[in-house]
Scaffold this motif. Structure first.
Motif, PDB file in Angstrom:
ATOM      1  N   PHE A 162       0.841  -1.094   0.148  1.00 40.70           N
ATOM      2  CA  PHE A 162       0.042  -0.179   0.044  1.00 40.70           C
ATOM      3  C   PHE A 162       0.890   1.259   0.103  1.00 40.70           C
ATOM      4  N   ALA A 163       1.908   1.480   0.788  1.00 41.16           N
ATOM      5  CA  ALA A 163       2.710   2.464   0.947  1.00 41.16           C
ATOM      6  C   ALA A 163       3.532   2.683  -0.329  1.00 41.16           C
ATOM      7  N   PHE A 164       4.034   1.542  -1.150  1.00 40.01           N
ATOM      8  CA  PHE A 164       4.507   1.535  -2.474  1.00 40.01           C
ATOM      9  C   PHE A 164       3.676   2.121  -3.413  1.00 40.01           C
ATOM     10  N   VAL A 165       2.538   1.685  -3.571  1.00 41.87           N
ATOM     11  CA  VAL A 165       1.331   2.174  -4.545  1.00 41.87           C
ATOM     12  C   VAL A 165       1.038   3.866  -4.296  1.00 41.87           C
ATOM     13  N   LEU A 188       3.463  10.170  -9.825  1.00 45.63           N
ATOM     14  CA  LEU A 188       2.694  10.264 -11.131  1.00 45.63           C
ATOM     15  C   LEU A 188       1.972  11.470 -11.107  1.00 45.63           C
ATOM     16  N   VAL A 189       1.215  12.031  -9.823  1.00 50.22           N
ATOM     17  CA  VAL A 189       0.581  13.416  -9.879  1.00 50.22           C
ATOM     18  C   VAL A 189       1.987  14.352  -9.914  1.00 50.22           C
ATOM     19  N   TYR A 190       2.964  14.162  -9.354  1.00 45.40           N
ATOM     20  CA  TYR A 190       4.040  15.289  -9.612  1.00 45.40           C
ATOM     21  C   TYR A 190       4.523  15.357 -11.058  1.00 45.40           C
ATOM     22  N   LEU A 191       4.512  14.086 -11.579  1.00 42.27           N
ATOM     23  CA  LEU A 191       5.007  14.266 -13.097  1.00 42.27           C
ATOM     24  C   LEU A 191       4.056  14.715 -14.112  1.00 42.27           C
ATOM     25  N   LEU A 192       2.763  14.511 -13.586  1.00 40.55           N
ATOM     26  CA  LEU A 192       1.605  15.037 -14.575  1.00 40.55           C
ATOM     27  C   LEU A 192       1.049  16.105 -14.268  1.00 40.55           C
TER      28      LEU A 192
END
Length: 335
Positions: A8-11, A18-22
Motif C-alpha cells: 500500500f505504501a509503495f502504491v 505520478l501526480v508530480y510528473l503529470l
C-alpha cells in the motif's frame, strides 16, 4: 499483513510521483472540466429550445456554443487586439523618455532632495523598462502555449459530450448509502462555481468597457491597452485590480497629475458601485467566501500553477468550502 502495508505504501508513493510528473496535465484537465461544468447549463437550455417541433441534440448545442465563442474571439483578434498590441509596443518604446519628464517635474518640488527622487527614479526606470521589455520578449513564449489552449478547448468539448458518463463512473466508486449525498453536494458546488464564473465574466466586461470609455474621455495614452488589462485582470480578485489601477495611474501621471487623479477617482467610484450594486445583483451569494479565504486561495493557486492557478483559485476554494461544510463542519444542534 506487513506485506500488505508495504504494498500500500509503495502504491501510494507511486501515485504521488505520478501526480508530480503529470501536474501540468492534471491542471489542464481540471480547468477544462471546470469550464465544461459552467457551460453545461447553457447547453441544457439550448437543448430544451423547441425549434419547429424539434429540439437540438447535445452535439448541436455544443457546436452552437463553440461557434459563438469562436466568432467572438475572432472579432476580438481582428478588431480589438491590434490596437492593444500597438499601444503596448508604443508604451514600451516611449517609457524611458516619459519617466524622465515625470522625474523632472518631481525635481521641482521642495521635498525632492529629502526623498531621494533621483535614486528612486533610476531604480523605477530600470524596473519598468525591464518589465516592458519582458512583456514584449515573452509574448512569443506565451503564444507557444497555444497547443495547451487548443488541448483545453478539445478537452472541454469532450467533457461536455461525455462528462455525464465519467461523472456517474466516479460516483459509482463510492458506497451506495453515501452516493446521493455526495451527488447533492457536488451539485451545490457546481451551482456556486458556475454562478461565480459567469458573474465574474460580466464584471470583467463591465470594468473593461467602462474604464476604456473613461480613460478615452480623460485622454489617457494607451487607453485601449489599459482598459483591456483592467477588464482582463479583474478575473483575479483584489490583486488584479490593484496591479492594473497602479499601472494606469502611473501611465496617466506621465502626462499630468490631473489625469492620474481622474483615473484614481474613477476606480474608487467604480469599486464602490461594484461592491454596493453590481456584485449583489450579479454575483449574489454564489460563493460566500471571506476575503481572507480568497487571499489564501490566490496565494496557493499562484504558487502551485502560476496564472492558471490564480484563475481557478476562487472556484476551487468554493468547491473545497462546500465539501468541508457538508462533511467536516460540526454544527451545534438546537432544541
Amino acid at each position: 499483513m506487513v506485506r500488505g502495508h508495504i504494498l500500500f505504501a509503495f502504491v501510494l508513493l507511486m501515485g504521488f510521483g505520478l501526480v508530480y510528473l503529470l501536474a501540468k496535465e492534471l491542471v489542464l484537465i481540471y480547468v477544462s472540466a471546470l469550464f465544461a461544468a459552467v457551460l453545461m447549463p447553457i447547453v441544457n437550455r439550448i437543448m430544451q429550445t423547441n425549434i419547429r417541433g424539434r429540439r437540438p441534440s447535445k452535439a448541436a448545442a455544443i457546436f452552437l456554443i463553440v461557434s459563438g465563442i469562436g466568432l467572438i474571439v475572432g472579432i476580438f483578434l481582428t478588431v480589438g487586439l491590434p490596437p492593444v498590441l500597438h499601444d503596448l509596443n508604443q508604451f514600451s518604446a516611449e517609457l524611458p523618455s516619459r519617466i524622465s519628464k515625470m522625474i523632472s517635474r518631481l525635481d521641482q518640488s521642495p521635498i525632492a532632495n529629502r526623498l531621494g527622487v533621483d535614486a528612486i527614479a533610476q531604480r523605477a526606470e530600470g524596473a519598468l523598462t525591464t518589465t516592458a521589455s519582458y512583456l514584449m520578449t515573452s509574448l512569443p513564449n506565451w503564444l507557444s502555449h497555444l497547443f495547451d489552449i487548443v488541448s483545453a478547448i478539445f478537452l472541454c468539448i469532450y467533457f461536455m459530450l461525455d462528462g455525464d458518463r465519467a461523472y456517474n463512473f466516479a460516483l459509482s466508486l463510492f458506497p451506495t448509502p453515501h452516493r446521493q449525498r455526495l451527488k447533492t453536494t457536488l451539485g451545490r458546488a457546481d451551482d456556486k462555481i458556475s454562478n461565480w464564473l459567469i458573474g465574474q465574466g460580466l464584471l470583467m466586461l463591465i470594468l473593461g468597457i467602462s474604464s476604456t470609455i473613461v480613460f478615452a474621455i480623460l485622454h489617457v495614452r494607451y487607453f485601449l491597452l489599459l482598459g483591456f488589462l483592467m477588464g482582463l485582470f479583474n478575473i483575479i480578485p483584489i490583486a488584479g485590480g490593484v496591479v492594473t489601477i497602479t499601472l494606469s495611474a502611473i501611465v496617466a501621471a506621465f502626462d499630468s497629475w490631473t489625469k492620474m487623479a481622474g483615473v484614481i477617482v474613477f476606480y474608487i467610484f467604480y469599486i464602490n458601485v461594484e461592491n454596493a450594486y453590481l456584485i449583489p445583483r450579479i454575483m449574489g451569494s454564489s460563493v460566500e467566501l471571506s476575503g481572507l479565504t480568497i487571499l489564501i486561495s490566490l496565494l496557493c493557486g499562484t504558487a502551485l500553477a502560476g496564472v492558471v492557478g490564480a484563475l481557478v483559485a476562487v472556484p476551487t476554494a468554493a468547491l473545497i468550502a462546500v465539501l468541508l461544510d457538508e462533511y467536516a463542519v460540526y454544527r451545534d444542534e438546537t432544541f
